[in-house]
Each structure stands twice: as C-alpha cells, then as structure tokens.
Scaffold this motif. Structure first.
Motif, mmCIF file in Angstrom:
data_model
loop_
_atom_site.group_PDB
_atom_site.id
_atom_site.type_symbol
_atom_site.label_atom_id
_atom_site.label_comp_id
_atom_site.label_asym_id
_atom_site.label_seq_id
_atom_site.Cartn_x
_atom_site.Cartn_y
_atom_site.Cartn_z
ATOM 1 N N ALA A 54 0.840 -1.206 0.000
ATOM 2 C CA ALA A 54 0.000 0.000 0.000
ATOM 3 C C ALA A 54 0.870 1.248 0.000
ATOM 4 N N ASP A 55 0.326 2.329 -0.509
ATOM 5 C CA ASP A 55 1.015 3.619 -0.560
ATOM 6 C C ASP A 55 1.567 3.972 0.823
ATOM 7 N N PRO A 56 2.877 4.222 0.936
ATOM 8 C CA PRO A 56 3.454 4.557 2.252
ATOM 9 C C PRO A 56 2.814 5.778 2.895
ATOM 10 N N ALA A 57 2.216 6.650 2.098
ATOM 11 C CA ALA A 57 1.598 7.855 2.646
ATOM 12 C C ALA A 57 0.255 7.577 3.312
ATOM 13 N N ALA A 58 -0.330 6.425 3.041
ATOM 14 C CA ALA A 58 -1.659 6.110 3.593
ATOM 15 C C ALA A 58 -1.557 5.870 5.092
ATOM 16 N N THR A 59 -2.374 6.587 5.853
ATOM 17 C CA THR A 59 -2.391 6.426 7.310
ATOM 18 C C THR A 59 -3.536 5.539 7.781
ATOM 19 N N ALA A 60 -4.425 5.180 6.869
ATOM 20 C CA ALA A 60 -5.522 4.255 7.177
ATOM 21 C C ALA A 60 -5.636 3.249 6.044
ATOM 22 N N LEU A 61 -5.970 2.006 6.406
ATOM 23 C CA LEU A 61 -6.154 0.937 5.434
ATOM 24 C C LEU A 61 -7.593 0.446 5.520
ATOM 25 N N ALA A 62 -8.212 0.249 4.367
ATOM 26 C CA ALA A 62 -9.575 -0.286 4.317
ATOM 27 C C ALA A 62 -9.539 -1.586 3.526
ATOM 28 N N PHE A 63 -9.801 -2.708 4.203
ATOM 29 C CA PHE A 63 -9.863 -4.009 3.549
ATOM 30 C C PHE A 63 -11.306 -4.251 3.102
ATOM 31 N N VAL A 64 -11.471 -4.619 1.833
ATOM 32 C CA VAL A 64 -12.797 -4.825 1.267
ATOM 33 C C VAL A 64 -12.801 -6.150 0.508
ATOM 34 N N ASP A 65 -13.864 -6.946 0.668
ATOM 35 C CA ASP A 65 -14.008 -8.194 -0.071
ATOM 36 C C ASP A 65 -14.728 -7.946 -1.395
ATOM 37 N N ALA A 66 -14.554 -8.863 -2.329
ATOM 38 C CA ALA A 66 -15.101 -8.697 -3.674
ATOM 39 C C ALA A 66 -16.619 -8.740 -3.708
ATOM 40 N N ASP A 67 -17.252 -9.307 -2.691
ATOM 41 C CA ASP A 67 -18.714 -9.391 -2.688
ATOM 42 C C ASP A 67 -19.371 -8.180 -2.031
ATOM 43 N N VAL A 68 -18.583 -7.144 -1.782
ATOM 44 C CA VAL A 68 -19.088 -5.930 -1.137
ATOM 45 C C VAL A 68 -19.218 -4.808 -2.159
ATOM 46 N N VAL A 69 -20.313 -4.066 -2.081
ATOM 47 C CA VAL A 69 -20.519 -2.878 -2.905
ATOM 48 C C VAL A 69 -20.694 -1.695 -1.961
ATOM 49 N N LEU A 70 -19.842 -0.686 -2.113
ATOM 50 C CA LEU A 70 -19.833 0.451 -1.198
ATOM 51 C C LEU A 70 -20.669 1.613 -1.709
ATOM 52 N N ALA A 71 -21.291 2.319 -0.792
ATOM 53 C CA ALA A 71 -21.958 3.574 -1.112
ATOM 54 C C ALA A 71 -20.885 4.638 -1.386
ATOM 55 N N PRO A 72 -21.247 5.742 -2.043
ATOM 56 C CA PRO A 72 -20.230 6.708 -2.488
ATOM 57 C C PRO A 72 -19.333 7.281 -1.393
ATOM 58 N N TYR A 73 -19.855 7.467 -0.189
ATOM 59 C CA TYR A 73 -19.038 8.039 0.886
ATOM 60 C C TYR A 73 -18.645 6.993 1.935
ATOM 61 N N ALA A 74 -18.711 5.728 1.580
ATOM 62 C CA ALA A 74 -18.496 4.667 2.568
ATOM 63 C C ALA A 74 -17.106 4.712 3.190
ATOM 64 N N VAL A 75 -16.070 4.805 2.380
ATOM 65 C CA VAL A 75 -14.709 4.795 2.919
ATOM 66 C C VAL A 75 -14.480 6.036 3.778
ATOM 67 N N ALA A 76 -14.903 7.192 3.297
ATOM 68 C CA ALA A 76 -14.735 8.425 4.069
ATOM 69 C C ALA A 76 -15.475 8.338 5.399
ATOM 70 N N ALA A 77 -16.716 7.832 5.368
ATOM 71 C CA ALA A 77 -17.507 7.732 6.599
ATOM 72 C C ALA A 77 -16.881 6.746 7.574
ATOM 73 N N ALA A 78 -16.378 5.618 7.075
ATOM 74 C CA ALA A 78 -15.766 4.621 7.957
ATOM 75 C C ALA A 78 -14.487 5.152 8.593
ATOM 76 N N VAL A 79 -13.661 5.830 7.809
ATOM 77 C CA VAL A 79 -12.423 6.393 8.363
ATOM 78 C C VAL A 79 -12.747 7.503 9.362
ATOM 79 N N ALA A 80 -13.749 8.328 9.042
ATOM 80 C CA ALA A 80 -14.153 9.389 9.977
ATOM 81 C C ALA A 80 -14.619 8.790 11.300
ATOM 82 N N GLU A 81 -15.387 7.685 11.252
ATOM 83 C CA GLU A 81 -15.850 7.028 12.474
ATOM 84 C C GLU A 81 -14.686 6.389 13.219
#
Length: 375
Positions: A122-149
């Motif tokens: 992963a990009d060394p600059a990334a301070t958060a990692l989000a693991f996602v499985d292939a059977d998952v479909v995310l809403a448009p702000y899902a990653v942002a909302a999860a990291v914010a939480e």
C-alpha cells in the motif's frame, strides 16, 4: 411450569440485551457526504472473482470524500480471468494498482497472506487501510464515513458490518444469524472498553484500521494461520494495546456473500469450528441455543396437546420474544425481519447442523475453500 418460566426469563433478558445494543451502543457512521483529509489505501484481495468483482471495483472507483484514495488489488492465483476484468474496469485509472499474488508459504492460509501482501504494497503515505471483499458494494461516501468514524471513536480497528443481501430461503434462514449473534450475546460497550482479546468481534468484508496500530499488532502476519482472520486480527489489536469497535455499516455497504446453498453451506462449514474452539464448547453453545430458541414452540405445541394451556402460553411467549430479538437485530442492521424472524427456531437448528458438519469434516481433514485447505 417453573422450567418454562425460567426459559422465558432467559429469552426475555437476551432480547432486552439485543435491544439495548441495537438502540444505544451500536455505532452508525453517517452515510451522507463526509470528507477526510488523510490518505487512505483500499485493499481488495481477489481469487476467482471474475463474476462479481465489477460492481465492487466500480463502487471503489466512485468513492468520494477521500482525495488521497488509492486502490490496491491483488489477484491471488485466479484461473477465471479475474485480472483481465480488473484491468477492463479500472481502464488505466492511476488510482488503481493491480498486483499478482504469490502462493501462501507454509504456515499461512490464503486470505491472511493475500491481505498481508496488499498491506505491504500500500502507498506509504496512507495512514488508514480499508480491507474490502469482492462481494461488497460500497456507497459513495463509505470509505470516508468509515475512516471518519474510526477517528471519532479513537479506535485502532473499526468493523462497519455491511447489509447482508439475502435472496433465497436458505439465505434468510442463516445469514441474519451473523448480526443477531453478536447483538444478542456480545456487550458492545464492554467490548470497546475492555482490553481482553477474548471479547472481540469483527467482519472481514469491510474493515478499516489505523495503519500504525495495524503494524503494531503485527498485521496479518500475526494471524497467518487463522481461518477467522478478521476476528483474530481484532484480538491481535487488543493484545497490542489498541481498541476495536463494531458498527452498523448497512448504509455504507451491501454484501452478497454466497450465490447458492452449496456455497453458503461450505462457507460456514469451513469456519464454524474455529468460532467455538473445543468441540465440547461448541456442543454446549448449540445445546443452549436450541433450548432457548427452538424448544419453546415445541413445548407450546406439546403442552396444548397435553391440555396444559398455561404452559403452552408461557412457552409461546418465549418463542415470540426470541422472534422479537431476531426482528430487532434485522431492523437495526438493514435486514428483512418479516416474516423471516418467525422461522428463527429453524435457523438455530440449521446453525447447529452446520456446526456439527464443520467439526466432522475438520476431523477428517476435508475442509477447504476455493481449492485450498483451511485446516
């Protein structure tokens, strides 16, 4: 009558606990517009996912609110053209990096090794990692909302559990038990506050971690040989001094875990033995679940036949309270509650059968998943 009253009291207490967890302690990240300033790497492990990766990857490419988003995809020995599908969907988008995985070395299972390879690339600059499985479909702000939480809760690992899509009768019997079990039996607030690794839960379909905390816990190398690598990673985080949290991610993501009954059966069979540990513990838990949730309607029917309407009424109330707990769980996590909850006693029987099958096949060293042994 005394035994039936005790049964009623136990089911009532557990249903009350489900309600408290669902209405007071369950975190619910906002599904609307939210923006995070930090760089985030989304990590997608794939093995023979050509038929289902397109909606997942398209949803990742459509993410908003994370200007520093990067997507790393690992083709883990696929033989169905998964990598070609990824290239076609990504269409040279510079946010996407496609890696070719290597076979897991001795002591590693496939999923932890795939996630380990992704995290290390992963990009060394990334301070958060989000693991996602292939059977998952995310809403448009899902990653942002999860990291914010993740940041608002001040935890190292956040598991926003997706809404499980159910389309068949067997889906509706079994799949809702995932959320029901942890909402009914796991004290969510205590889990967040307690440092005990045994008090942990997580779902690997969508998992967000602080990168430094992930590394401090040993990453997926710490769970290399674990079938339930998601739960074991949560425990590793706790052992390293970090904190974890569960969340209702039904507004952030959907997940269609299995396409048919054989997949569902084999998917649960490969891992249920790891959920309980010793066979004696599994037998005790399954027996308790059958007593609490399957026995009441049978007792009610038997009491009616025997001419004991009072006993029948108490037993029927115990059944309805169990149904209510299942309904509360479904409503809280975006699932379908009517009429599925009425079949809760049958769901518990199927869970018991799947658990027995899991131990039976493990004893004979016949457990495998996607062509690889898992025990």
């Amino acid at each position: 009558m005394t035994g039936v009253l005790l049964l009623l009291a136990a089911v009532a207490a557990l249903t009350a606990h489900t309600w408290v967890n669902a209405t007071r302690w369950l975190r619910r990240p906002a599904g609307g517009p939210v923006e995070v300033a930090e760089a985030v790497a989304v990590l997608l492990p794939l093995r023979d996912e050509a038929d289902r990766v397109t909606p997942c990857l398209e949803s990742l490419l459509a993410q908003r609110g994370v200007p520093g988003l990067r997507i790393v995809v690992l083709d883990d020995g696929s033989t169905d053209g998964t990598a070609d599908v990824v290239r076609a969907v990504a269409d040279d988008d510079d946010r996407v990096t496609l890696l070719t995985g290597v076979a897991p070395p001795p002591g590693w299972l496939g999923k932890p090794h795939a996630c380990h390879q992704l995290a290390t690339r992963a990009d060394p600059a990334a301070t958060a990692l989000a693991f996602v499985d292939a059977d998952v479909v995310l809403a448009p702000y899902a990653v942002a909302a999860a990291v914010a939480e993740l940041r608002a809760a001040r935890v190292t690992l956040l598991s926003p559990y997706p809404m499980i899509v159910t389309r068949t009768p067997t889906d509706r019997l079994v799949q809702p038990l995932l959320q029901w079990l942890w909402l009914t039996f796991l004290p969510l607030r205590a889990m967040e506050r307690s440092p005990r690794p045994s008090l942990a839960a997580a779902g690997g379909q969508f998992l967000v971690v602080d990168r430094a905390g992930y590394a401090n816990a040993g990453g997926h190398a710490a769970v290399a040989d674990r079938v339930l690598e998601d739960i074991e990673l949560a425990r590793a985080v706790k052992r390293s001094g970090g904190r974890i949290a569960l969340a209702d991610g039904s507004r952030l993501a959907t997940c269609r875990m299995y396409d048919d009954w054989p997949q569902l059966r084999d998917g649960y069979t490969k891992s249920l033995w790891a959920s309980f540990g010793h066979p004696g513990a599994a037998a005790a838990v399954v027996a308790a679940l059958l007593l609490l949730y399957t026995a009441p309607p049978l007792v009610a029917l038997a009491a009616l036949v025997a001419g004991a309407p009072a006993v029948a009424a108490v037993a029927a109330l115990a059944w309805l309270l169990g149904v209510a707990g299942r309904a509360v769980s479904a409503r809280a996590t975006g699932g379908r509650w009517w009429p599925d909850a009425l079949g809760h006693p049958v769901s518990v029987v199927v869970l018991g059968w799947l658990t027995a099958r899991s131990y039976h096949l493990r004893k004979r060293r016949r457990l495998s998943w996607r062509g690889r042994p898992v025990s």
